[in-house]
Design a protein around this motif. Sequence first.
Motif, short mmCIF file in Angstrom:
data_model
loop_
_atom_site.label_atom_id
_atom_site.label_comp_id
_atom_site.label_asym_id
_atom_site.label_seq_id
_atom_site.Cartn_x
_atom_site.Cartn_y
_atom_site.Cartn_z
N PRO A 101 46.79 42.76 102.13
CA PRO A 101 45.81 43.19 100.89
C PRO A 101 45.15 44.56 100.59
O PRO A 101 45.03 44.92 101.83
N THR A 102 45.18 44.69 99.59
CA THR A 102 44.61 46.47 99.51
C THR A 102 43.22 46.25 99.14
O THR A 102 42.58 45.18 99.08
N GLN A 103 42.59 47.45 99.37
CA GLN A 103 41.05 47.48 99.21
C GLN A 103 40.92 47.56 97.74
O GLN A 103 41.70 47.81 97.05
N PRO A 104 39.87 46.60 97.48
CA PRO A 104 39.59 46.44 96.02
C PRO A 104 39.35 47.96 95.20
O PRO A 104 38.94 49.08 95.80
N ALA A 146 37.47 42.07 89.82
CA ALA A 146 38.03 41.09 88.49
C ALA A 146 37.34 41.03 87.31
O ALA A 146 37.54 41.17 86.23
N ALA A 147 35.85 40.61 87.56
CA ALA A 147 34.97 40.61 86.62
C ALA A 147 34.99 42.01 85.88
O ALA A 147 34.81 42.05 84.63
N VAL A 148 34.65 43.13 86.66
CA VAL A 148 34.86 44.34 85.90
C VAL A 148 35.85 44.78 85.15
O VAL A 148 35.83 45.16 83.92
N LEU A 149 36.90 44.44 85.76
CA LEU A 149 38.44 44.65 85.01
C LEU A 149 38.21 43.70 83.46
O LEU A 149 38.67 44.05 82.45
N ARG A 150 37.72 42.38 83.53
CA ARG A 150 37.52 41.60 82.40
C ARG A 150 36.81 42.30 81.30
O ARG A 150 36.76 42.30 80.07
N ARG A 151 35.34 42.72 81.60
CA ARG A 151 34.61 43.36 80.90
C ARG A 151 34.96 44.61 80.34
O ARG A 151 34.77 44.94 78.94
#
Length: 102
Positions: free
Chosen positions: A72-75, A48-53
């Motif tokens: 739940p899926t694998q990230p 989620a942090a990568v997606l925000r960056r």
Amino acid sequence: MRVVYQARHEQIVDALTHRFAEHLEVIPAAAGLHLTATAPGVSSRELAAVLRRASAAGVALLPLSMYGVDTPTQPGLVLGYGAIPTERLAEGLHRLRRCLDD
């Protein structure tokens, strides 16, 4: 357009396979205008942090979790390339790499 999309697909797969191997694993796909890659060893919170960056850097991605139904899926990430000019792919991948490295 098929030739253009195939070239984009190959460019992204090549980059993810060779320059992103420590972060992402490409899920093979023979058709479509998106690529999917899992992020082994990365938590959902880290992704989620990568997606925000990435968003802040002008790179639009979707989390693989958006496509899960019951379990739940694998990230992982979903990268679309249908509307991106081929000449802009390298810069977008460079920005994504910086986001993953941070």
